[in-house]
Design a protein around this motif. Structure first.
Motif, PDB file in Angstrom:
ATOM      1  N   PRO A  35       0.816  -1.216   0.000  1.00 20.22           N
ATOM      2  CA  PRO A  35       0.000   0.000   0.000  1.00 20.22           C
ATOM      3  C   PRO A  35       0.852   1.270   0.000  1.00 20.22           C
ATOM      4  O   PRO A  35       1.979   1.274   0.483  1.00 20.22           O
ATOM      5  N   LYS A  36       0.274   2.336  -0.531  1.00 21.07           N
ATOM      6  CA  LYS A  36       0.939   3.641  -0.485  1.00 21.07           C
ATOM      7  C   LYS A  36       0.784   4.280   0.894  1.00 21.07           C
ATOM      8  O   LYS A  36       1.612   5.113   1.287  1.00 21.07           O
ATOM      9  N   ALA A  37      -0.277   3.914   1.578  1.00 23.00           N
ATOM     10  CA  ALA A  37      -0.528   4.447   2.919  1.00 23.00           C
ATOM     11  C   ALA A  37      -1.502   3.519   3.622  1.00 23.00           C
ATOM     12  O   ALA A  37      -2.155   2.675   2.997  1.00 23.00           O
ATOM     13  N   ILE A  38      -1.602   3.687   4.941  1.00 24.41           N
ATOM     14  CA  ILE A  38      -2.494   2.878   5.768  1.00 24.41           C
ATOM     15  C   ILE A  38      -3.407   3.806   6.561  1.00 24.41           C
ATOM     16  O   ILE A  38      -2.934   4.776   7.171  1.00 24.41           O
ATOM     17  N   VAL A  39      -4.694   3.527   6.550  1.00 22.70           N
ATOM     18  CA  VAL A  39      -5.671   4.228   7.384  1.00 22.70           C
ATOM     19  C   VAL A  39      -6.175   3.222   8.404  1.00 22.70           C
ATOM     20  O   VAL A  39      -6.720   2.180   8.031  1.00 22.70           O
ATOM     21  N   LEU A  40      -5.975   3.504   9.686  1.00 20.81           N
ATOM     22  CA  LEU A  40      -6.260   2.506  10.714  1.00 20.81           C
ATOM     23  C   LEU A  40      -7.179   3.047  11.807  1.00 20.81           C
ATOM     24  O   LEU A  40      -6.874   4.061  12.438  1.00 20.81           O
ATOM     25  N   PHE A  41      -8.296   2.352  12.014  1.00 23.48           N
ATOM     26  CA  PHE A  41      -9.243   2.655  13.088  1.00 23.48           C
ATOM     27  C   PHE A  41      -8.912   1.758  14.272  1.00 23.48           C
ATOM     28  O   PHE A  41      -9.023   0.539  14.169  1.00 23.48           O
ATOM     29  N   SER A  42      -8.529   2.343  15.386  1.00 22.59           N
ATOM     30  CA  SER A  42      -8.183   1.573  16.570  1.00 22.59           C
ATOM     31  C   SER A  42      -9.272   1.672  17.630  1.00 22.59           C
ATOM     32  O   SER A  42      -9.779   2.760  17.925  1.00 22.59           O
ATOM     33  N   ALA A  43      -9.583   0.522  18.230  1.00 24.89           N
ATOM     34  CA  ALA A  43     -10.557   0.486  19.322  1.00 24.89           C
ATOM     35  C   ALA A  43     -10.115   1.315  20.515  1.00 24.89           C
ATOM     36  O   ALA A  43     -10.939   1.678  21.369  1.00 24.89           O
ATOM     37  N   HIS A  44      -8.828   1.622  20.594  1.00 23.47           N
ATOM     38  CA  HIS A  44      -8.301   2.322  21.762  1.00 23.47           C
ATOM     39  C   HIS A  44      -8.197   3.836  21.579  1.00 23.47           C
ATOM     40  O   HIS A  44      -7.636   4.523  22.444  1.00 23.47           O
ATOM     41  N   TRP A  45      -8.728   4.338  20.487  1.00 25.11           N
ATOM     42  CA  TRP A  45      -8.812   5.785  20.328  1.00 25.11           C
ATOM     43  C   TRP A  45     -10.289   6.142  20.192  1.00 25.11           C
ATOM     44  O   TRP A  45     -10.869   6.001  19.130  1.00 25.11           O
ATOM     45  N   GLU A  46     -10.876   6.597  21.275  1.00 25.17           N
ATOM     46  CA  GLU A  46     -12.297   6.924  21.283  1.00 25.17           C
ATOM     47  C   GLU A  46     -12.515   8.433  21.351  1.00 25.17           C
ATOM     48  O   GLU A  46     -11.907   9.132  22.162  1.00 25.17           O
ATOM     49  N   ARG A  47     -13.378   8.914  20.479  1.00 27.75           N
ATOM     50  CA  ARG A  47     -13.794  10.318  20.462  1.00 27.75           C
ATOM     51  C   ARG A  47     -15.277  10.372  20.126  1.00 27.75           C
ATOM     52  O   ARG A  47     -15.804   9.487  19.465  1.00 27.75           O
ATOM     53  N   THR A  48     -15.951  11.423  20.558  1.00 24.58           N
ATOM     54  CA  THR A  48     -17.364  11.553  20.224  1.00 24.58           C
ATOM     55  C   THR A  48     -17.550  12.160  18.835  1.00 24.58           C
ATOM     56  O   THR A  48     -18.628  12.046  18.248  1.00 24.58           O
ATOM     57  N   GLU A  49     -16.534  12.817  18.299  1.00 27.32           N
ATOM     58  CA  GLU A  49     -16.531  13.266  16.905  1.00 27.32           C
ATOM     59  C   GLU A  49     -15.497  12.440  16.159  1.00 27.32           C
ATOM     60  O   GLU A  49     -14.429  12.132  16.693  1.00 27.32           O
ATOM     61  N   GLN A  50     -15.818  12.067  14.909  1.00 25.74           N
ATOM     62  CA  GLN A  50     -14.838  11.326  14.123  1.00 25.74           C
ATOM     63  C   GLN A  50     -13.575  12.177  13.986  1.00 25.74           C
ATOM     64  O   GLN A  50     -13.616  13.293  13.472  1.00 25.74           O
ATOM     65  N   THR A  51     -12.476  11.642  14.481  1.00 21.81           N
ATOM     66  CA  THR A  51     -11.225  12.386  14.487  1.00 21.81           C
ATOM     67  C   THR A  51     -10.203  11.698  13.606  1.00 21.81           C
ATOM     68  O   THR A  51     -10.089  10.471  13.592  1.00 21.81           O
ATOM     69  N   ILE A  52      -9.470  12.512  12.876  1.00 22.28           N
ATOM     70  CA  ILE A  52      -8.497  12.046  11.886  1.00 22.28           C
ATOM     71  C   ILE A  52      -7.113  12.466  12.340  1.00 22.28           C
ATOM     72  O   ILE A  52      -6.867  13.645  12.617  1.00 22.28           O
TER      73      ILE A  52
END
Length: 256
Positions: A35-52
């Motif tokens: 891949p050229k890049a990786i986008v990863l959603f981790s269970a250990h980063w919680e926010r009430t607004e989708q944060t990038i």
């Protein structure tokens, strides 16, 4: 086009272990295009607004205690990709999903413990993504769907969590998987392979032992997001499943 994937990250010590799942992770990269890049959603980063995540270089977060000293010396200094972060925000906005940036947070163990095994050289840019336990399951899936076109840009979308993740039900003397955990995962497998989103979104009411397997949903959310990211062809494939301590599931799902 690179599929989307869900990886269970188990305990932080996963990165130091040697068993069938870690062997699978170590050999994973050789089976897909780089891949050229990786986008990863981790269970250990919680926010009430989708944060990038929008950092230039990631620090390694040791969000645990009581593990081997060696773990606290492991680093995963991957760089970020601000252009990709901005592209992600634009895609989310296109689908009516508000989001914001975080220019400081590094990678927690839900991210780096898996990435260290997949791509140990940390030489692929990574954009970290938060999860929000207060959204509906349909909304989780929709976040993934909004980012599906990233796969056409050779971006690897990963959800990192666990399908059966109940620390209170761990059996430290277990020699094999607990029957209830296997039953939940078999139900899940059938619904994923059938792409039965109606049942999956209502898993708490329909799945056997759902409350035992998913006492809190933050580790389950990344599965739904990864599934959404692979919703174009609606093909789900189980690549690996094993268990630790009776019920801690270690699985990988591919979504095409």
């Amino acid at each position: 086009m690179i599929p989307a994937y869900f990886f269970a990250h188990g305990a932080p010590s996963l990165v130091l272990e040697r068993h069938a799942y870690t062997d699978f992770l170590a050999g994973f990269a050789g089976g897909i295009a780089r891949p050229k890049a990786i986008v990863l959603f981790s269970a250990h980063w919680e926010r009430t607004e989708q944060t990038i995540g929008a950092v230039d270089a990631h620090e390694t977060i040791y969000d645990f205690s009581g593990f081997q000293e060696e773990l606290y010396r492991i680093t995963y200094p991957a760089v970020g990709d601000r252009k990709l972060s901005e592209n992600i925000q634009a895609l989310l906005a296109k689908h009516g999903i508000p989001s914001g940036f975080d220019g400081a947070r590094g990678l927690d163990h839900g991210a780096w413990a898996v990435l260290k095994l997949l791509y140990p050289d940390a030489d692929i840019p990574v954009v970290a993504m938060s999860v929000n336990r207060h959204l509906t399951n349909e909304e989780q899936y929709r976040i993934g769907s909004a980012l599906a076109e990233l796969r056409e840009q050779d971006v690897l979308v990963i959800g990192s969590g666990g399908t059966v993740h109940n620390l209170r039900r761990l059996n430290w003397r277990a020699g094999e998987a607990d029957a209830w955990a296997e039953e939940f995962d078999r139900w899940l497998q059938g619904k994923l392979e059938a792409w039965d989103t109606e049942a999956l979104f209502d898993y708490r009411n329909q799945a056997p032992y759902a409350q035992d397997a998913v006492p809190t949903n933050e580790h389950f959310i990344p599965l739904l997001i990864a599934m959404g990211a692979g919703s174009r062809n609606r093909e789900a494939k189980l690549l690996h499943r094993s268990y630790q301590l009776g019920s801690l599931s270690l699985s990988c799902w591919q979504f095409d």
